[in-house]
Design an enzyme around this catalytic site. Sequence first.
Site, PDB file in Angstrom:
ATOM      1  N   ASP A 186     -54.829 -14.970  -7.735  1.00  0.00           N
ATOM      2  CA  ASP A 186     -53.463 -14.448  -7.861  1.00  0.00           C
ATOM      3  C   ASP A 186     -53.040 -13.898  -6.508  1.00  0.00           C
ATOM      4  OD1 ASP A 186     -51.077 -13.190  -8.472  1.00  0.00           O
ATOM      5  OD2 ASP A 186     -51.817 -12.226 -10.296  1.00  0.00           O
ATOM      6  N   ILE A 187     -52.135 -14.594  -5.836  1.00  0.00           N
ATOM      7  CA  ILE A 187     -51.654 -14.183  -4.518  1.00  0.00           C
ATOM      8  C   ILE A 187     -50.443 -13.279  -4.715  1.00  0.00           C
ATOM      9  CG2 ILE A 187     -50.824 -14.935  -2.260  1.00  0.00           C
ATOM     10  CD1 ILE A 187     -52.124 -17.633  -2.736  1.00  0.00           C
ATOM     11  N   GLY A 188     -50.636 -11.986  -4.458  1.00  0.00           N
ATOM     12  CA  GLY A 188     -49.590 -11.003  -4.713  1.00  0.00           C
ATOM     13  C   GLY A 188     -49.664 -10.517  -6.148  1.00  0.00           C
ATOM     14  N   CYS A 189     -50.786  -9.916  -6.512  1.00  0.00           N
ATOM     15  CA  CYS A 189     -51.100  -9.647  -7.916  1.00  0.00           C
ATOM     16  C   CYS A 189     -50.367  -8.455  -8.502  1.00  0.00           C
ATOM     17  CB  CYS A 189     -52.608  -9.455  -8.081  1.00  0.00           C
ATOM     18  SG  CYS A 189     -53.278  -8.040  -7.151  1.00  0.00           S
ATOM     19  N   GLY A 190     -49.663  -7.667  -7.688  1.00  0.00           N
ATOM     20  CA  GLY A 190     -48.942  -6.521  -8.220  1.00  0.00           C
ATOM     21  C   GLY A 190     -49.865  -5.540  -8.910  1.00  0.00           C
ATOM     22  N   GLY A 192     -51.355  -6.100 -11.622  1.00  0.00           N
ATOM     23  CA  GLY A 192     -52.361  -6.819 -12.382  1.00  0.00           C
ATOM     24  C   GLY A 192     -51.922  -7.347 -13.727  1.00  0.00           C
ATOM     25  N   GLU A 214     -51.203   1.488  -3.822  1.00  0.00           N
ATOM     26  CA  GLU A 214     -50.966   2.033  -5.151  1.00  0.00           C
ATOM     27  C   GLU A 214     -51.180   0.981  -6.229  1.00  0.00           C
ATOM     28  OE1 GLU A 214     -49.978   5.358  -6.238  1.00  0.00           O
ATOM     29  OE2 GLU A 214     -50.994   5.592  -4.317  1.00  0.00           O
ATOM     30  N   CYS A 372     -28.144  -6.816  -7.773  1.00  0.00           N
ATOM     31  CA  CYS A 372     -28.978  -8.006  -7.957  1.00  0.00           C
ATOM     32  C   CYS A 372     -28.696  -8.663  -9.306  1.00  0.00           C
ATOM     33  CB  CYS A 372     -30.451  -7.642  -7.840  1.00  0.00           C
ATOM     34  SG  CYS A 372     -30.975  -7.255  -6.152  1.00  0.00           S
TER      35      CYS A 372
END
Length: 401
Positions: A186-190, A192, A214, A372
């Site tokens: 997972d590239i950029g997993c936040g 989780g 964090e 947005c």
Amino acid sequence: MAQPSPAAAVGTIEPATPPVDQPPPLSTAPQQLVAGLLGKADIRINGDRPWDMQLHDPAALERALAEGNLGLGEAYMAGAWDCDQLDGFFDRLLRAHLDREVHPARIAWHALQVRMFNRQSRTRAWQVGKAHYDLGNAFYEAMLDPLMAYSCGYWRNAGTLAAAQVAKLELICRKLGLQPGMRVLDIGCGWGSFMGYAAEHHGVQCIGVTVSKEQARYAQERYAGLPLEFRLQDYRELDEHALGGRVDRIVSVGMFEHVGHKNHRQYMEVAERCLGDDGLFLLHTIGKNERDSTPDRWIDKHIFPNGETPSIGQIGDAIDGLFIAEDVHNFGADYDRTLMAWHANFEAAWPRFAHDLGETFHRKWRYYLLSCAGAFRARELQLWQWVLSRNGVSGGYRRPE
């Protein structure tokens, strides 16, 4: 939870000033010009409809003319104008393409910087983690769904934000054809959300990378005991050796917007060298309609430093000769509903954070979420899920619904 001070969050913006009952008349030519432009979008100054602008300081219009959305947004943060329905304001403004009629010189300089410099280098890649994602896990817990998915939900059969995010995660798992025992990157997993869901419901093992301290700390604590590894690491450091062999699947949800066009090809090369021969790669990203458009200066300064949404052509260029595009799925209209749900959660939770963050931050975050939402509603922004393979799926790929 350590929260940044309002001054740190917004730079040098002056505190909001109390509105006056009767603003001065629009006496200057620039002010009258902006008023005329807004009229093309059916937006009235001091009108009685929810999307009309309520002007407290006419200088806000001159700032908008001189600096585009940067001036307009900073004037809103400072309390120079209000609007009961910012999402509706931006929907109308963007559908009328008013942004194409204002060309401040400072925007041209910003566009030149984007074109000439790599604003998402290895050193600068960590800035967005500190400025945005490290704002505080309690803050994001209050705004997001229970799984902490900070990306577009899938609302096709969902009635709540939580259901839409679960539907999105399950859709990704089905598109990737996850099977028990598979290894997933997972590239950029936040925080989780995907990794936790995929491990619990599909029996896979995952390695995730993030540039947010964090996020990594939260995910490690929440998903302790599952076969998941969370790394504080730049994606460019990934390869077959670092992963202990190639993985069966790759997923990247809401991270490609931080890569930048100068790094698109390198990003895809990293993914290609990490993915097994029969593997699949799902890329979930916001997209823009025009290749040469410039990142919004207000968003760049106040929300996502160095961010840059890709165009469909730029993604095509980046995968050329590396991947086969098996499927492209656009459900960008769902981001409008997702952002409106986040905004409702944010406003409901705001009293808990008001003392530490202050009213200027409050107005900034509201402007971010609702502008947005209006952009997605106007279809100025898209949300794509690409399914990519290295060698082509035998017999053809079939998208699950």
